[in-house]
Each structure stands twice: as C-alpha cells, then as structure tokens.
Design an enzyme around this catalytic site. Structure first.
Site, PDB file in Angstrom:
ATOM      1  CB  SER A  35      -0.924   0.020   1.233  1.00  0.00           C
ATOM      2  OG  SER A  35      -0.168   0.130   2.426  1.00  0.00           O
ATOM      3  CB  ILE A  57       5.392   5.469  -0.327  1.00  0.00           C
ATOM      4  CG1 ILE A  57       4.892   6.873   0.065  1.00  0.00           C
ATOM      5  CG2 ILE A  57       6.727   5.582  -1.054  1.00  0.00           C
ATOM      6  CD1 ILE A  57       5.795   7.593   1.051  1.00  0.00           C
ATOM      7  CB  SER A 100       9.380  10.344   8.301  1.00  0.00           C
ATOM      8  OG  SER A 100       8.398  11.347   8.537  1.00  0.00           O
ATOM      9  CE1 TYR A 113       6.439   6.792  11.114  1.00  0.00           C
ATOM     10  CE2 TYR A 113       6.548   9.190  11.167  1.00  0.00           C
ATOM     11  CZ  TYR A 113       6.542   8.001  10.452  1.00  0.00           C
ATOM     12  OH  TYR A 113       6.653   8.023   9.082  1.00  0.00           O
ATOM     13  CE  LYS A 135       9.521   6.240   9.623  1.00  0.00           C
ATOM     14  NZ  LYS A 135       9.781   5.262   8.537  1.00  0.00           N
ATOM     15  CB  SER A 144      -0.311   6.420   2.322  1.00  0.00           C
ATOM     16  OG  SER A 144       0.065   6.913   3.597  1.00  0.00           O
TER      17      SER A 144
END
Length: 339
Positions: free
Chosen positions: A60, A62, A190, A203, A207, A239
C-alpha cells in the site's frame, strides 16, 4: 552610463532574482538539490532499467506506487509485506503495464519484526534473480497519541518495525552488495526524522534512529563508492499510514478516514524518489509547503523553528483532542494565503 546607475541596475536584477527564487520556493515540493536533479539530472529510465529492486511495505501507499512506477521501467521486482493477498493485487496491476512478465515479479511475504527470517528471505531473492541492485526499506508503522497516555509496548513496536527490522534486513543484504562492490540502499525515513511533531514521539524516535544509522553506514562504506546509501524524507503523503497508525495501545489503530486532499499524491512522491535514486542523492526532502519550509527552518534557523513548533504544537494537540485533523487545517491556511 554612469557607474552608479550600473550598480543600481545590478542590485535591482539581484533583488528580482531573489524574489523569483522565493516565489519558486513557496511552490516547491522538494528540497533544492532534488528539484535541480529533476531539471538537469539523470533520468530514472536511463539509470534504473534492468535492475533488481526489493521493496518492503509494497502492499500500500508509497511502496505500492513505487512498484507501479518501477514496473514501467522494466526492472525485476521483489514485493514484500505481511499481507500476501495485497501483494498479489499489486503484482497483477504491475503486469498490466505489459513491460514485465510474471517471472519478473517475486512475491515474498516478510514480517520486519521476525528478524530471524530475514537471512532466508535474502537468500530467496538471490536464488530467484542472482543479485539485488536496490533495497528500498519502506515498511513501517506510524503513531498518533500523546506521550503521557501511550503504553511502552507501542514504543517497542515502533522501534521493532521501523528501526530494528529495517536494520536487520539491511545487514542481511549488505554483504552481497559489498561482494559486488555496488548497490543502492534506499530508506524511506520521514520528514519527522529531521524535525519533530507532537503526537508522534515514538514514530519520530524511530525515524531519527534510522537517520543516524544510515548516515553512519554511509560513512563506513566510503571505501565502496559503488554502494549508495540514500535517505528519503517525505512529509504528509496520501496513504493509509494514519489510518493504520498505533494509538495509546499496541492493539489499537486510529482507523481514521480523514480528508487527505492536503497531502502530496503518492505518485508525485515516488516520481521524486526515482529522481533521487537515479542521481544517487544522499538525502532528500519531499513535501509540499508549509512542511518543506519547516524542515529548512529546523535545519538553518532552529530557534525560530522551536518557537513556531511550540505555537503550532499546542494547536495540533488541541485539535487532536477535539477530533480535528490539525495538518489539514494548517495546510488550508497556507494554500489560501500563498497559492
């Protein structure tokens, strides 16, 4: 013509050039090096054809769009994620381009948290195609919750999937690339690996960890100039990443179906990714305004960036508690004023 008049004309030309560049930047959707490469650099159809490309998180977002665009370039594809039925759907659509045959696409189920399986998966790719030219580390999961409310298990899951799983797979592929003295390791981190934002502490941490690891790996591989390590830093992209994002508990996701019209289309993001891969760029920022501007402020004017982030962060948290999509509201304000 007097010297004073000439100097005034030169100053006016310089000012006009500065204004033009500022207006271009306000409409930019990638960092300046990336956009220069898009204009003057090597083309993906020249550089990536006939390569073997392994894409994780290919079911799914990118990763899915990357598979479609790569299939048009005639590459051999390895598509990995946990959802086999979704990978089969992506494969069928890739074959619609008629540039590839069924044997050119390998469906390889992969769980990034099951690190003991990564060596066997790498051997399966090498047995099928004989080489791995490009590894695209795209698999990952996001988060939407306040730090004070979030279980430690959520942070553990984010590190396991986003960081340790990616590092593990890279370490399995790396000896093959070192043996061949060539290859590309492309990691989708990201923009939150460059800056920070509330509601995404775990998150952001995962990253930032990826940025640190792959920047260090690039230095360690300096004796292998044929091995390119690239970090791709996208901002908000259309997304299911927010819909599938973890919340306060590892068993809960947001399930959000909020409007995504303010986000960059996945097709444009992947187009710029391919430009980066074709031109061996070490790090690229891919985002619409005002997110791209914030990345530049964090890089070059951190004091201003902290002040702005504090102001916007309070509003973002307030909107989150009220069930409002904060990113969307900021983007609409920017679009109304500047575009």
């Amino acid at each position: 013509m007097s010297w004073n008049l000439l100097l005034w004309l030169l100053a006016l030309c310089a000012l006009l050039a500065l204004v033009v560049q500022l207006l271009r930047f306000l409409r930019a959707d990638g960092d300046l090096t990336l956009l220069w490469a898009e204009w003057q650099g090597r083309r993906p159809e020249w550089e990536l054809t006939d390569m073997v490309v392994w894409v994780t998180g290919a079911s799914s977002g990118i990763g899915e769009e990357l598979a479609y665009q790569l299939s048009k370039l005639g590459v051999s594809l390895v598509l990995s994620s946990r959802r086999v039925h979704e990978l089969e759907r992506v494969k069928r659509r890739c074959l619609e381009n008629r540039n590839l045959k069924g044997k050119d696409i390998l469906i390889l189920p992969l769980d990034l948290t099951n690190r003991s399986s990564h060596e066997m998966a790498t051997k399966a790719v090498l047995q099928e195609f004989g080489k791995i030219d490009i590894l695209v580390n795209n698999g990952g999961v996001s988060q939407r919750s306040l730090c004070v409310d979030t279980s430690l298990d959520v942070y553990k899951e984010l590190i396991e999937v986003n960081y340790l799983g990616t590092v593990s797979l890279t370490k399995c592929v790396l000896p093959h690339m070192i043996e061949r003295k060539q290859g590309k390791i492309v990691t989708v981190t990201s923009l939150l690996g460059v800056i920070s934002a509330p509601l995404s502490a775990g998150y952001c941490a995962s990253k930032h960890a990826l940025q640190g690891f792959f920047n260090t790996l690039r230095i360690e591989l300096a004796t292998y100039p044929g091995i390119i390590v690239s970090n791709i830093c996208p901002g908000p992209v259309q997304s299911n990443i927010v819909k599938n994002a973890l919340t306060e508990e590892v068993t809960k996701t947001t399930g959000s179906n909020a409007d995504q019209s303010h986000k960059m289309a996945a097709s444009r993001c992947v187009q710029l990714m391919l430009i980066s891969m074709a031109n061996d760029l070490k790090e690229v920022w891919i985002a619409d305004q005002p997110f791209l501007l914030m990345a530049y402020l964090w890089q070059y004017m951190p004091t201003w960036a902290w002040w702005i982030t504090d102001k916007l962060g309070k509003k973002r948290i307030e909107n989150f508690k009220n069930g409002v999509d904060a990113d969307s509201s900021y983007f609409k304000i920017w679009k109304t004023k500047y575009q």
